[in-house]
Structure formats: structure tokens, C-alpha cells
Design a protein around this motif. Structure first.
Motif, PDB file in Angstrom:
ATOM      1  N   LYS A   1      19.481   1.141  -4.460  1.00  0.00           N
ATOM      2  CA  LYS A   1      19.208   1.767  -3.158  1.00  0.00           C
ATOM      3  C   LYS A   1      18.500   3.113  -3.295  1.00  0.00           C
ATOM      4  CE  LYS A   1      21.610  -1.613  -1.342  1.00  0.00           C
ATOM      5  NZ  LYS A   1      20.920  -2.746  -0.690  1.00  0.00           N
ATOM      6  N   ASP A   2      17.622   3.226  -4.293  1.00  0.00           N
ATOM      7  CA  ASP A   2      16.934   4.492  -4.525  1.00  0.00           C
ATOM      8  C   ASP A   2      15.600   4.200  -5.204  1.00  0.00           C
ATOM      9  OD1 ASP A   2      16.077   7.038  -5.061  1.00  0.00           O
ATOM     10  OD2 ASP A   2      17.730   7.564  -6.415  1.00  0.00           O
ATOM     11  N   LEU A   3      14.519   4.116  -4.423  1.00  0.00           N
ATOM     12  CA  LEU A   3      13.209   3.793  -4.977  1.00  0.00           C
ATOM     13  C   LEU A   3      12.744   4.844  -5.978  1.00  0.00           C
ATOM     14  CD1 LEU A   3      10.705   1.992  -5.064  1.00  0.00           C
ATOM     15  CD2 LEU A   3       9.814   3.229  -3.079  1.00  0.00           C
ATOM     16  N   ASP A   4      13.097   6.117  -5.746  1.00  0.00           N
ATOM     17  CA  ASP A   4      12.689   7.172  -6.665  1.00  0.00           C
ATOM     18  C   ASP A   4      13.321   7.000  -8.047  1.00  0.00           C
ATOM     19  OD1 ASP A   4      11.067   8.385  -4.805  1.00  0.00           O
ATOM     20  OD2 ASP A   4      12.612   9.772  -4.103  1.00  0.00           O
TER      21      ASP A   4
ATOM     22  N   THR B   1       3.576   4.497 -14.568  1.00  0.00           N
ATOM     23  CA  THR B   1       4.828   4.046 -13.944  1.00  0.00           C
ATOM     24  C   THR B   1       5.595   5.158 -13.250  1.00  0.00           C
ATOM     25  OG1 THR B   1       5.989   4.329 -16.066  1.00  0.00           O
ATOM     26  CG2 THR B   1       5.082   2.150 -15.581  1.00  0.00           C
ATOM     27  N   ASN B   2       5.485   6.382 -13.761  1.00  0.00           N
ATOM     28  CA  ASN B   2       6.265   7.461 -13.168  1.00  0.00           C
ATOM     29  C   ASN B   2       5.584   8.081 -11.955  1.00  0.00           C
ATOM     30  OD1 ASN B   2       8.495   9.253 -13.056  1.00  0.00           O
ATOM     31  ND2 ASN B   2       7.280  10.846 -14.020  1.00  0.00           N
ATOM     32  N   PHE B   3       4.249   8.061 -11.925  1.00  0.00           N
ATOM     33  CA  PHE B   3       3.545   8.809 -10.886  1.00  0.00           C
ATOM     34  C   PHE B   3       2.787   7.950  -9.878  1.00  0.00           C
ATOM     35  CE2 PHE B   3       3.804  11.746 -14.539  1.00  0.00           C
ATOM     36  CZ  PHE B   3       4.495  12.785 -13.939  1.00  0.00           C
ATOM     37  N   PHE B   4       2.541   6.680 -10.189  1.00  0.00           N
ATOM     38  CA  PHE B   4       1.678   5.877  -9.319  1.00  0.00           C
ATOM     39  C   PHE B   4       2.227   5.795  -7.893  1.00  0.00           C
ATOM     40  CE2 PHE B   4      -0.130   2.084  -7.434  1.00  0.00           C
ATOM     41  CZ  PHE B   4      -1.470   2.169  -7.817  1.00  0.00           C
ATOM     42  N   MET B   5       3.487   5.392  -7.750  1.00  0.00           N
ATOM     43  CA  MET B   5       4.057   5.235  -6.405  1.00  0.00           C
ATOM     44  C   MET B   5       4.196   6.584  -5.696  1.00  0.00           C
ATOM     45  SD  MET B   5       4.241   2.034  -6.021  1.00  0.00           S
ATOM     46  CE  MET B   5       5.017   2.083  -4.403  1.00  0.00           C
ATOM     47  N   LYS B   6       4.464   7.637  -6.454  1.00  0.00           N
ATOM     48  CA  LYS B   6       4.582   8.962  -5.842  1.00  0.00           C
ATOM     49  C   LYS B   6       3.237   9.426  -5.296  1.00  0.00           C
ATOM     50  CE  LYS B   6       8.439  10.290  -8.824  1.00  0.00           C
ATOM     51  NZ  LYS B   6       8.909  11.177  -9.917  1.00  0.00           N
ATOM     52  N   ILE B   7       2.170   9.157  -6.040  1.00  0.00           N
ATOM     53  CA  ILE B   7       0.838   9.534  -5.558  1.00  0.00           C
ATOM     54  C   ILE B   7       0.455   8.672  -4.355  1.00  0.00           C
ATOM     55  CG2 ILE B   7      -1.599   9.729  -6.183  1.00  0.00           C
ATOM     56  CD1 ILE B   7      -0.741  10.132  -9.070  1.00  0.00           C
ATOM     57  N   CYS B   8       0.835   7.388  -4.387  1.00  0.00           N
ATOM     58  CA  CYS B   8       0.592   6.512  -3.233  1.00  0.00           C
ATOM     59  C   CYS B   8       1.280   7.062  -1.990  1.00  0.00           C
ATOM     60  CB  CYS B   8       1.113   5.104  -3.520  1.00  0.00           C
ATOM     61  SG  CYS B   8       0.075   4.108  -4.607  1.00  0.00           S
TER      62      CYS B   8
ATOM     63  N   GLY C   1       0.742   9.556   3.391  1.00  0.00           N
ATOM     64  CA  GLY C   1       1.427  10.330   4.421  1.00  0.00           C
ATOM     65  C   GLY C   1       2.915  10.089   4.461  1.00  0.00           C
ATOM     66  N   GLY C   2       3.519   9.869   3.295  1.00  0.00           N
ATOM     67  CA  GLY C   2       4.955   9.637   3.232  1.00  0.00           C
ATOM     68  C   GLY C   2       5.336   8.185   3.063  1.00  0.00           C
ATOM     69  N   ASP C   3       4.396   7.284   3.310  1.00  0.00           N
ATOM     70  CA  ASP C   3       4.629   5.847   3.147  1.00  0.00           C
ATOM     71  C   ASP C   3       3.958   5.386   1.857  1.00  0.00           C
ATOM     72  OD1 ASP C   3       4.973   3.138   3.297  1.00  0.00           O
ATOM     73  OD2 ASP C   3       4.010   2.874   5.251  1.00  0.00           O
ATOM     74  N   ALA C   4       4.746   4.824   0.939  1.00  0.00           N
ATOM     75  CA  ALA C   4       4.205   4.423  -0.361  1.00  0.00           C
ATOM     76  C   ALA C   4       3.362   3.158  -0.284  1.00  0.00           C
ATOM     77  CB  ALA C   4       5.343   4.219  -1.362  1.00  0.00           C
ATOM     78  N   TYR C   5       3.513   2.379   0.802  1.00  0.00           N
ATOM     79  CA  TYR C   5       2.862   1.077   0.876  1.00  0.00           C
ATOM     80  C   TYR C   5       1.774   1.061   1.946  1.00  0.00           C
ATOM     81  CZ  TYR C   5       7.014  -0.158  -1.806  1.00  0.00           C
ATOM     82  OH  TYR C   5       7.993  -0.200  -2.762  1.00  0.00           O
ATOM     83  N   THR C   6       0.682   1.786   1.690  1.00  0.00           N
ATOM     84  CA  THR C   6      -0.468   1.786   2.592  1.00  0.00           C
ATOM     85  C   THR C   6      -1.744   1.516   1.798  1.00  0.00           C
ATOM     86  OG1 THR C   6      -0.929   4.156   2.349  1.00  0.00           O
ATOM     87  CG2 THR C   6       0.654   3.511   4.059  1.00  0.00           C
TER      88      THR C   6
END
Length: 478
Positions: free
Chosen positions: A276-279, A171-178, A183-188
Motif C-alpha cells: 500500500k505504498d507506491l513510493d 527504477t528509483n527515479f522514473f516514476m517520480k519524474i513521471c 502534475g502529481g499523477d504518475a500515470y499520464t
């Protein structure tokens, strides 16, 4: 690793056993990714309809229920020099890896109905087949490793601690690694695929270590003609449905594991669209599970003193308070603090939850004379998966009812209200319901008696009532 150990049925477990079971939780890490991030992948990467995807997953649970029973029976009939459940740690590595990669790789040419058919097939391969085999085998290991009550309790705590650690890693790292691979976009698509490969390696290593370090000591403690292998499925299931503690355990754990899986998914939407803060999603998830570990440690002496049922009840009350705080204020520090309170509550819930089931199966074995470890854990596995699926289904349906649209940068008020309901009110309500149910759990005080009776072979028609033994002990001055 290969040191000779005490293999008596009631032996105290060694550090290697605990460590092996710790890594065993890693076999469920890919399912955790599916339960937390699959809906986000479908909504924000593929733009599929949430209601349609949720319905597909809900229908799939019908097959899941059947597969759990089948896998439970397979484990009970498995004959291997490594045991019944332990070999499945190694056997499922390749099938699970392939199926999870297929689930997160939608062919570019698929459109419309073909997409949902693909989701149905691949989701069932992962959940109905692979996760069933991993989860039922891992859950059954508690029952097969030892009959020692204290060791089982410690294994239960270790189970929740390991689940917590692996949950943090997801949960803490999955979206960050994505985002890194995207290339800066989490949803690719690239980001999700590369991230999955990283976690697949972690899963494979964990499964191998679990296989190498654990040992099974319980083949059976009953006469050969009474073993579960020779008991018809109907008889095994009947012994379970007549076990009031087993039913209560499953209902309560359905609520708890729903919260565990659902909290992470709802947190993503709450962080991005309310705060308003995905992080912040990573911060909240890390806070929850790190504090949960401290809650586990604090809960252990409490559990030994006041019992598992009372400890869980305390945890549920604490969690309900934590969930409600964001309704009063959305200040970031308060929201993080509230999640820390939920984490403490989860720790007090998780400490007894890990061994609840095996205790109820011990009661069932004494009551009916039927050992139903495999079948009992199979149904429990279904309940666990049902809780994860319900989290996805409820999340998707409520968001759709609230007119949520991932393509919009600003969501309508109805969508924001739906997200708040999912993050605040629904979890608090589930905690309150589980507090009420926990009042009916009084098995703790009966366990020492049950363990002695089963070891002595006084089970089923030969069993003695604990009230009779209590009177005998009182008369003899014991």
C-alpha cells in the motif's frame, strides 16, 4: 581520452577502457525502461489488455532471435578504423531515440486492434532492431577489447556495476519524474513523454562517451583462413551448440537476467497493492541495486580465490533466502532488509556473470578452432532480451489469471495472491534451479591453460588436451 595505449591482443586494459565500457551500459538504458515500465504504461495509462500485450511481445521474440544472429554477423563483417563493435555505439543513437519515442506515443485515433498492431510494430523497432544493435555491440566489446583473463574479469565486474548504476537511475527515479511532469499523477502521457526525453539525453551522452573512450585490440588471433568472417554461419553456430559451457552459461544467465528485469516490474505491483505504498518501489529498487554494488566489491576477492562458478552459487543461495523472507513477514523494515539480502546475492552472481560468456567462447575457440565472438554474443543478446520479455509476459499472464484490474482501487484476493507469487515464490524457485545448474560449471581451472594454447596457435585440430599438459608438467616437475 586520445592517449596512446597498449594495443596488444593480451594487453591489460587502462582506466579509460574501463570507464568507456562503464558508459557503454548506458546504451541499454532505454531498453531497461521498456522492460520495466512499458507494461505499467500500457495497463495504467492506456488501459490495454495485459494478456494481449504480453502475447504481442512473446510473438516478437521470434523476430528477435533472427535479428540477433543477423547483427552478430554484421559486427563480424564490419570494417572500420574504429573496430567492429565500437562504431555501433555512435551509429544507433538517432534510430534508437526515434523508435523509443514512438513506442511510448500511441496516436489518439487508434482504437482496438489498431492499438495492438501499433504496439507490435513499434515494440519490434525498439527491441528487434535498436536494442539488438546496441546490446550485441556492447556485449561483443568484452571479447574485442582484450584476451587478458584478469582484465576481462574486471570488465565483467565493471559491466555489472555500470548496469547497476543505470538501473538505479531508472527504477528509483522514473516514476517520480513521471509524477513531477504529470502534475502529481504518475500515470499520464505527458509525464511519461517528458521523462523519456530526460533519459534519452542520458543515453546519448553515454553512447558518445563509450565510443570515445573504448578501444578494440582483438581483430583476430588466428590465421586469416580461419577467421570467423570466412566461416559459414552453420559452422559458427555448430561450434557454439557443441560448447557445453556456452550452453550452460546461456541457461543460467537466462534465469539471472530474468530476475534482474522481472524484479523491478514485480516490485511496482508489490509496493502499490501489497504494501500500500507506491513510493516503497523506489526504496526497494534502490536498496537492491545499491547493496548490489557492495556485493560486487565483496565478491571480487572471493571470485579470485574460489572461482566464478562457486561465487555465483553462493550468490544464488543468498538471493533465494532474501526472496523468501517476505513470505514470513510483511513488516516494511523486514521487506527492505530482505531486498538488501537479495542485493548481496545479486552482487555475488553479477561479479562472475559479466565475463562468463567470453570465457566460454574462449573454450569454444580452443575446442573447435572457430572464433565465434560475434555470433556467440548475438545469441547471448537474444537470451538477455528473452529474459526481459519473459518477465513482461509472465507478469502479464499471471496478473490476468489472478483477475488483476488496474481500474480497481482494491484488488481481489486472487490478484493479491498472484502478486505475492510473482514477488516471492517464482524468484526463489529460479534461484534454486540455477544453484543446481551451477554445479556443472568447472571451466575456471582450465582458463589459464586455454589462454596459453590459443596464443600459441594450438586450437581446433592442433589443440592439446589440458590433462596431457598436466601430466607433462608433473613429469618435468613444474
Amino acid at each position: 581520452m586520445f592517449k596512446k595505449r597498449d594495443m596488444a591482443p593480451d594487453a591489460k586494459l587502462t582506466g579509460l577502457d574501463y570507464l568507456g565500457y562503464f558508459f557503454g551500459a548506458g546504451t541499454n538504458i532505454l531498453n531497461l525502461i521498456v522492460s520495466v515500465f512499458l507494461l505499467i504504461y500500457y495497463s495504467n495509462v492506456l488501459y490495454l489488455g495485459l494478456t494481449e500485450v504480453g502475447t504481442v511481445m512473446a510473438v516478437s521474440k521470434v523476430f528477435d532471435g533472427v535479428s540477433d544472429l543477423i547483427m552478430g554477423r554484421i559486427i563480424d563483417k564490419t570494417k572500420s578504423k574504429y573496430g567492429k563493435a565500437r562504431p555501433w555505439y555512435a551509429r544507433m543513437i538517432i534510430p534508437t531515440t526515434v523508435c523509443v519515442l514512438l513506442l511510448f506515443w500511441m496516436p489518439a485515433g487508434f482504437k482496438g486492434m489498431m492499438q495492438y498492431v501499433y504496439v507490435f510494430v513499434t515494440y519490434n523497432l525498439v527491441s528487434t532492431v535498436c536494442y539488438t544493435a546496441n546490446a550485441v555491440a556492447h556485449a561483443s566489446m568484452i571479447g574485442f577489447m582484450t584476451m587478458n583473463t584478469k582484465s576481462r574479469g574486471m570488465v565483467g565486474v565493471m559491466s555489472m556495476a555500470s548496469n547497476t548504476v543505470f538501473t538505479i537511475l531508472v527504477t528509483n527515479f522514473f516514476m517520480k519524474i513521471c509524477r513531477f511532469f504529470g502534475g502529481g499523477d504518475a500515470y499520464t502521457q505527458k509525464g511519461f513523454t517528458c521523462t523519456l526525453i530526460c533519459y534519452i539525453v542520458l543515453y546519448a551522452v553515454s553512447a558518445i562517451l563509450a565510443f570515445l573512450l573504448t578501444r578494440e585490440r582483438i581483430n583476430n588471433v588466428m590465421p586469416a583462413q580461419d577467421t570467423e568472417e570466412d566461416v559459414p554461419i552453420k559452422v559458427a553456430l555448430l561450434s557454439l551448440v557443441q560448447n557445453k559451457y556456452w550452453i550452460l552459461c546461456n541457461v543460467m544467465c537466462l534465469g539471472f537476467y530474468f530476475l534482474m528485469s522481472f524484479a523491478s516490474s514485480a516490485t511496482v505491483y508489490f509496493a502499490q497493492y501489497i504494501m500500500k505504498d507506491l513510493d516503497l518501489q523506489g526504496t526497494l529498487s534502490s536498496t537492491l541495486y545499491i547493496v548490489l554494488l557492495f556485493g560486487l566489491v565483496a565478491a571480487l576477492p572471493v571470485m579470485m580465490k574460489i572461482g566464478k562458478g562457486n561465487t555465483m552459487r553462493i550468490g544464488l543461495i543468498i538471493s533465494a533466502i532474501g526472496y523468501f523472507i517476505p513470505q514470513l513477514t510483511l513488516q516494511k523494515s523486514a521487506v527492505v532488509g530482505a531486498m538488501a539480502i537479495v542485493g548481496i546475492g545479486f552482487g555475488f552472481i553479477a561479479a562472475p556473470a559479466g565475463s562468463f560468456l567470453q570465457d566460454t567462447l574462449t573454450f569454444g575457440q580452443w575446442r573447435s578452432g572457430v572464433s565465434a565472438i560475434g555470433m556467440g554474443n548475438a545469441v547471448f543478446s537474444f537470451v538477455n532480451k528473452l529474459s526481459s520479455a519473459l518477465g513482461i509476459v509472465v507478469l502479464g499472464w499471471v496478473l490476468d489469471l489472478g483477475k488483476f484490474d488496474a481500474k480497481l482501487s482494491v484488488q481481489p484476493a486472487s490478484a493479491l495472491s498472484a502478486i505475492k507469487f510473482l514477488y516471492i515464490w517464482l524468484p526463489a524457485l529460479i534461484c534454486v534451479i540455477c544453484v543446481f545448474l551451477s554445479a556443472f560449471y568447472d571451466l575456471d581451472k582450465k582458463l589459464p591453460f586455454l589462454e596459453k594454447e590459443i596464443t600459441a596457435g594450438r586450437i581446433g585440430t592442433k589443440k592439446r588436451d589440458w590433462k596431457t599438459i598436466k601430466e607433462e608438467n608433473a613429469a618435468s616437475g613444474k
